[in-house]
Design a protein around this motif. Sequence first.
Motif, PDB file in Angstrom:
ATOM      1  N   HIS A 172      38.702 -27.505 -26.430  1.00  0.00           N
ATOM      2  CA  HIS A 172      37.326 -27.649 -26.894  1.00  0.00           C
ATOM      3  C   HIS A 172      36.500 -26.400 -26.590  1.00  0.00           C
ATOM      4  O   HIS A 172      36.641 -25.804 -25.514  1.00  0.00           O
ATOM      5  CB  HIS A 172      36.656 -28.842 -26.207  1.00  0.00           C
ATOM      6  N   SER A 176      30.467 -25.589 -26.286  1.00  0.00           N
ATOM      7  CA  SER A 176      29.398 -26.471 -26.779  1.00  0.00           C
ATOM      8  C   SER A 176      29.836 -27.926 -26.796  1.00  0.00           C
ATOM      9  O   SER A 176      29.048 -28.834 -26.506  1.00  0.00           O
ATOM     10  CB  SER A 176      28.977 -26.032 -28.184  1.00  0.00           C
ATOM     11  N   VAL A 177      31.103 -28.174 -27.121  1.00  0.00           N
ATOM     12  CA  VAL A 177      31.614 -29.545 -27.126  1.00  0.00           C
ATOM     13  C   VAL A 177      31.741 -30.069 -25.699  1.00  0.00           C
ATOM     14  O   VAL A 177      31.392 -31.224 -25.406  1.00  0.00           O
ATOM     15  CB  VAL A 177      32.968 -29.609 -27.857  1.00  0.00           C
ATOM     16  N   ALA A 191      29.950 -29.216 -23.215  1.00  0.00           N
ATOM     17  CA  ALA A 191      28.590 -29.499 -22.744  1.00  0.00           C
ATOM     18  C   ALA A 191      28.123 -30.869 -23.217  1.00  0.00           C
ATOM     19  O   ALA A 191      27.502 -31.629 -22.458  1.00  0.00           O
ATOM     20  CB  ALA A 191      27.634 -28.408 -23.223  1.00  0.00           C
ATOM     21  N   ARG A 192      28.440 -31.227 -24.454  1.00  0.00           N
ATOM     22  CA  ARG A 192      28.055 -32.552 -24.954  1.00  0.00           C
ATOM     23  C   ARG A 192      28.861 -33.650 -24.282  1.00  0.00           C
ATOM     24  O   ARG A 192      28.322 -34.717 -23.964  1.00  0.00           O
ATOM     25  CB  ARG A 192      28.229 -32.612 -26.473  1.00  0.00           C
ATOM     26  N   LEU A 193      30.153 -33.416 -24.068  1.00  0.00           N
ATOM     27  CA  LEU A 193      30.992 -34.429 -23.428  1.00  0.00           C
ATOM     28  C   LEU A 193      30.539 -34.722 -21.999  1.00  0.00           C
ATOM     29  O   LEU A 193      30.541 -35.875 -21.560  1.00  0.00           O
ATOM     30  CB  LEU A 193      32.451 -33.964 -23.416  1.00  0.00           C
ATOM     31  N   ARG A 194      30.165 -33.676 -21.296  1.00  0.00           N
ATOM     32  CA  ARG A 194      29.831 -33.840 -19.887  1.00  0.00           C
ATOM     33  C   ARG A 194      28.395 -34.280 -19.667  1.00  0.00           C
ATOM     34  O   ARG A 194      28.095 -34.946 -18.672  1.00  0.00           O
ATOM     35  CB  ARG A 194      30.097 -32.517 -19.147  1.00  0.00           C
ATOM     36  N   GLY A 195      27.488 -33.905 -20.558  1.00  0.00           N
ATOM     37  CA  GLY A 195      26.109 -34.349 -20.430  1.00  0.00           C
ATOM     38  C   GLY A 195      25.531 -34.020 -19.064  1.00  0.00           C
ATOM     39  O   GLY A 195      25.670 -32.905 -18.549  1.00  0.00           O
ATOM     40  N   ARG A 233      27.326 -32.206 -15.925  1.00  0.00           N
ATOM     41  CA  ARG A 233      27.482 -30.756 -15.800  1.00  0.00           C
ATOM     42  C   ARG A 233      26.564 -30.189 -14.728  1.00  0.00           C
ATOM     43  O   ARG A 233      26.734 -29.037 -14.306  1.00  0.00           O
ATOM     44  CB  ARG A 233      27.191 -30.070 -17.130  1.00  0.00           C
TER      45      ARG A 233
END
Length: 316
Positions: free
Chosen positions: A155, A158-159, A161-165, A168
Amino acid sequence: MSSFQTLPTTGPIPVSRQLVHKSAAGEVLLDRYERRGADTFSVTAQWPRAHCFYDVVAGRHDPLLVAETARQCVPLLSHLGYGAPADHSQIWENLTWSVEPDALVADSAPAEIRLDVRCQDVVRRGDRLAALSMSVILRRDGALLGSATTRFTNHPASVIARLRGPYRMVLSSDLPATGLPAPLPAGHVGRDRPRDVVLSPGDTPRTFGLRVDGRHPVLFDHTTDHVPGMLLVEAARQATQAVAFPDAALITGMAIEYHRYVELDRPCLIEAEVLLAQAPTHVSTRVCAVQDGEVAFTALVTAQRSPAVGPPAHSY
């Protein structure tokens, strides 16, 4: 955003620490990479005579070096083999590995390892790598040392970052340096230093707490926002030794599933159950990591009582 070379090469390429996602050059096990075909590769590795964590014990190299060697192939092949840019991250879905105990016997020189790697079930999203399966055969001096298979996803930042929310925001480098739970006795889990013990006593003889030392120089070679996969592998090893062979255990293989991230800032239980005892010398266990009431990691572990084959190497 940079990319690594992905075209066929005329000779081996040296493996840098960036290619295997390590900060310390001394933690790099892989040495050379060479493409053999569209989805086949040859990789060489070197296991040291002594290591501050994966050390020689009872005359044998640490079997978890098989798992770590396979792990280092994941970013290496993602970047050099399939063109994943340098800022892409890989997420393990599963890992199965096994080792031939006799091939682990250490001698006076570092162990030179050859890996034959084959990739399949490659998935792309547009022009980027999304997932693949990898099989690895490890040989030492021409003899079979072990094998590993794994599947992982790839990944962009950017992906991730979205997965971890919000997770992070919690980093291993920010964890308190003191206040960790008391460890299990180091000798009961195959360690000679309390710092290397990743389990604390639990409410039952087969339940443990996961000890997360964000400043451990090997398990946290670089800053991360979750518990590393290899820390969970080590927890499975230590839990198996604690419930099966507290005196001396040699892990001979694991079949691992990674179900979800284990977070750094919340308690995680490690549960171990003996599934099968074969005579007094061989055992199979099931080890689970449970956080917030959900199973995040499972490992079926095979182990045997470990007789010494020679004087142990020096430990740091």
